[in-house]
Design a protein around this motif. Structure first.
Motif, PDB file in Angstrom:
ATOM      1  N   THR B 140       9.322  21.521   3.187  1.00 17.25           N
ATOM      2  CA  THR B 140       7.998  20.939   3.447  1.00 17.25           C
ATOM      3  C   THR B 140       7.071  21.250   2.277  1.00 17.25           C
ATOM      4  N   ILE B 141       7.139  22.489   1.814  1.00 18.65           N
ATOM      5  CA  ILE B 141       6.294  22.888   0.679  1.00 18.65           C
ATOM      6  C   ILE B 141       6.784  22.221  -0.608  1.00 18.65           C
ATOM      7  N   ALA B 142       8.097  22.046  -0.739  1.00 21.04           N
ATOM      8  CA  ALA B 142       8.611  21.337  -1.921  1.00 21.04           C
ATOM      9  C   ALA B 142       8.110  19.883  -1.937  1.00 21.04           C
ATOM     10  N   ILE B 143       8.126  19.233  -0.791  1.00 19.44           N
ATOM     11  CA  ILE B 143       7.618  17.843  -0.731  1.00 19.44           C
ATOM     12  C   ILE B 143       6.119  17.826  -1.027  1.00 19.44           C
ATOM     13  N   ALA B 144       5.406  18.800  -0.493  1.00 21.69           N
ATOM     14  CA  ALA B 144       3.962  18.885  -0.768  1.00 21.69           C
ATOM     15  C   ALA B 144       3.713  19.052  -2.263  1.00 21.69           C
ATOM     16  N   ARG B 145       4.487  19.917  -2.887  1.00 25.29           N
ATOM     17  CA  ARG B 145       4.305  20.139  -4.327  1.00 25.29           C
ATOM     18  C   ARG B 145       4.684  18.884  -5.119  1.00 25.29           C
ATOM     19  N   ILE B 223       3.432   9.715   1.501  1.00 28.73           N
ATOM     20  CA  ILE B 223       2.987  11.082   1.782  1.00 28.73           C
ATOM     21  C   ILE B 223       1.479  11.071   1.545  1.00 28.73           C
ATOM     22  N   ALA B 224       0.731  11.091   2.637  1.00 20.43           N
ATOM     23  CA  ALA B 224      -0.723  10.932   2.525  1.00 20.43           C
ATOM     24  C   ALA B 224      -1.461  12.263   2.462  1.00 20.43           C
ATOM     25  N   GLY B 225      -0.871  13.304   3.039  1.00 22.88           N
ATOM     26  CA  GLY B 225      -1.570  14.588   3.051  1.00 22.88           C
ATOM     27  C   GLY B 225      -0.602  15.737   3.168  1.00 22.88           C
ATOM     28  N   TRP B 226      -1.068  16.918   2.731  1.00 28.54           N
ATOM     29  CA  TRP B 226      -0.212  18.107   2.789  1.00 28.54           C
ATOM     30  C   TRP B 226      -1.088  19.352   2.806  1.00 28.54           C
ATOM     31  N   GLY B 227      -0.531  20.393   3.385  1.00 28.52           N
ATOM     32  CA  GLY B 227      -1.258  21.662   3.434  1.00 28.52           C
ATOM     33  C   GLY B 227      -0.307  22.790   3.771  1.00 28.52           C
ATOM     34  N   ALA B 228      -0.668  24.007   3.371  1.00 21.96           N
ATOM     35  CA  ALA B 228       0.143  25.182   3.684  1.00 21.96           C
ATOM     36  C   ALA B 228      -0.781  26.372   3.854  1.00 21.96           C
TER      37      ALA B 228
END
Lengths: 239, 376
Positions: B140-145, B223-228
């Protein structure tokens, strides 16, 4: 992408330390002594004894870094992130865990050791102790200059609302067959912050342009050189 | 900010090879959790897992090797200047275990640097690649990055490669932690008893919208948004109030510039452990104060695929947005009351353009992605 370097802390073969207390660059090869609880925390700490060695050196370096930056103490959680680069990760803990698994076909497998067979677990340990709610991850990338975590940390700062990111390296000495000449056993973190907290000052400005890092406009070749330049030229306001 | 689209997905799971096998198996409500034959499980609290068929290690190699071949064959060509982000929690853990049990020196292949280079070589990429280790939120973090790299104009395409395999090393550890379910797991069910492990490989090619159009590649979703965010609470247990997950989801909603009411459905982490599922429902009830959207989890079908879990769920979410349907939550016979009737054994119709995917893991980490339906 720019940030101020506001804290530096480490555990290396040169010992434990923080940037404002020395001018000696601490990254060097050699035998690493795992710090005791007393070297890091003045008060009794039951959790520390349960940590694996990777977590002990990583947590210690984060602690010294936050102490150096003057933000070790906290009342409310804060959205600071952690990015740590590691070549060997928790390989030593994996070996220790496997030694509990093999005899008696798993009956004696240690749950406590298993909990540390993910290298990011020490980031959780640091997060809970210091209330750090930003993103946290371990990264593995071929990088003889040991700069990947700083570049990734600067990107994290730029892309998110986090006001600061701890970026650094963490590695224990590996099994002999895996060791390389340029290994730097130990852990060292720099605190990168978007804005200055004027009462503490900073070591200077770190900037990422394309894939190159610059410290106070000078090109950064590797982590040792960056830390040496930070420690050599530091000037802080009197507190 | 450049728009980020998903162009290609390849996956290998216990449901078979390819996204269509995955989607159809989930919509049909199949579970592939079964007794393990890889190693003896008599000393563990469970004998169940979801293993991939016909995934044997070559002599002196890892089961990750044939997985890489199968994924690379499915995905096809990737632009050579594409950065590579790998998400694996234990890499070639089978090689590590085999070498150690045999008393042999550890091979270089047990290091992530070697694994990442092998993947980069197989796809013909110039970038040596980077592995991201954030436990069960790794991919999930890899996709966010990857999405952030494209959104900021630092890359035109990014390959996210996520893979973790079953091993006695990991199985015994979850057993020792009393986290394994002795029966097929039951995410969000009142009688859940823990998780089952699975294994999977997923490769996702992300691109900027402009690049995709130039290459005449169709978009599967955006991919419209991401957060961690970290709970800052405990190393292995989630914060009961879901504080980290709430922060991660809110960051993802903010990045997507939408409000929670625009989320059509949630693909939750849903491991089937008592505390994870309760934490997630607590967090979602706070985030969606006006009422939960339909919610599901896929680990009752496929087990928990660790570092690959998030990427696998993104593959499912892209299908769900296109079909306007989410698969049922296999094993959830008696849904938790906090699920507000929105968790179901049966597949559910959804209506909307956005889907929230979340994962949480050891080390207190939480990550969230907002997927957007591609305009028809």
């Amino acid at each position: 992408m720019k940030a101020l370097i506001t804290g530096i802390g480490w555990v290396t073969p040169a010992g434990c330390g923080q940037g404002r207390q020395t001018e000696e660059q601490p990254l060097q090869p050699g035998a690493l002594q795992i710090p005791t609880r007393k070297q890091i925390f003045p008060k009794i700490d039951r959790r520390f004894g349960r940590l694996d060695d990777l977590s002990r050196i990583g947590l210690a370096a984060v602690t010294f870094c936050l102490r150096d930056a003057g933000i070790e103490d906290w009342q409310q959680k804060r959205p600071l992130g952690i990015v740590a680069a590691s070549r060997y990760g928790c390989l030593q803990t994996d070996l220790e865990y496997l030694e509990t698994l093999i005899p008696q076909q798993g009956k004696l497998a240690s749950p406590n050791l298993f909990a540390y067979t993910l290298p990011n677990c020490f980031l959780g340990e640091a997060a809970l102790r210091f209330g750090l709610t930003g993103n946290s991850m371990i990264i593995n990338r071929q990088d003889s200059g040991y700069l990947t975590a700083l570049k990734t940390g600067l990107e994290e700062l730029t892309w998110s609302a986090q006001p600061g990111v701890l970026a650094g390296i963490v590695d224990l000495a590996p099994a002999a067959e895996l060791a390389r000449q340029d290994d730097l056993p130990g852990s060292l973190f720099l605190l990168l912050e978007k804005a200055s907290r004027t009462e503490r000052g900073s070591y200077g400005e770190l900037e990422l342009q394309a894939d190159a890092l610059f410290f106070n406009t000078d090109r950064v070749v590797n982590l040792s050189q960056l830390v040496a330049n930070c420690l050599k030229g530091k000037k802080f306001p009197a507190l | 900010m450049n728009a980020v689209v998903i162009n290609k997905i390849a996956c290998v799971t216990a449901l078979g090879d390819g996204v269509q096998s995955l989607w159809q198996g989930l919509v049909d409500g199949r579970s592939v959790i079964a007794p393990l034959r890889h190693f003896c499980t008599e000393n563990y609290v469970s004998s169940l897992a979801a293993g991939i068929n016909n995934l044997a290690a070559p002599s002196g190699g890892s089961r990750l090797d044939p997985l890489l071949e199968r994924l690379a064959s499915q995905l096809g060509e990737v632009p050579a200047d594409t950065p590579l982000l790998v998400a694996s929690t234990k890499g070639e853990i089978d090689r590590f275990e085999t070498a150690r049990r045999a008393g042999e020196p550890l091979p270089q292949s047990v290091l992530f640097e070697s694994l990442v280079q092998k993947i980069a070589r197989r796809f013909g990429l110039r970038d040596p690649g980077m592995n991201i280790n954030a436990a069960c939120a790794s991919s999930t973090i890899a996709i966010a990055r990857g999405a952030a790299l494209i959104a900021r104009g630092q890359a035109e395409s990014v390959l996210v490669y996520a893979a973790d395999i079953l091993s006695e090393f990991v199985f015994s550890g979850f057993s020792a932690l009393q986290a394994l379910s002795p029966v097929a797991c039951k995410p969000f069910d009142r009688n859940r008893q823990g998780l089952n492990l699975g294994e999977a490989g997923v490769a996702i090619l992300l691109m900027s919208e402009d690049c995709a159009q130039q290459q005449k590649l169709a978009s599967l979703a955006r991919i419209a948004g991401w957060g961690a965010a970290n709970d800052a609470h405990h190393v292995t247990a989630p914060a009961r109030d879901g504080c980290g997950l709430i922060l991660a989801c809110q960051a993802a909603l903010d990045k997507a510039e939408i409000v929670s009411a625009q989320i059509a459905a949630i693909n939750a982490h849903g491991t089937g452990t008592l505390y994870n599922d309760a934490m997630e429902l607590t967090a979602f009830n706070q985030l969606f104060a006006e009422g939960l959207p339909p919610l599901h989890g896929i680990k009752g079908s496929l087990g928990h695929c660790l570092g690959a879990a998030g990427a696998l769920e993104v593959a499912v979410a892209a299908c769900a947005l296109r079909e306007q349907q989410i698969p049922g939550t296999v094993g959830c016979d008696q849904p938790e009351e906090a699920g507000q009737g929105q968790v179901s054994l049966a597949a559910q119709q959804i209506s909307g353009d956005y889907l929230l995917c979340t994962n949480s893991g050891f080390g207190g980490i939480n990550a969230a992605l907002v997927l957007q339906r591609e305009a028809l």
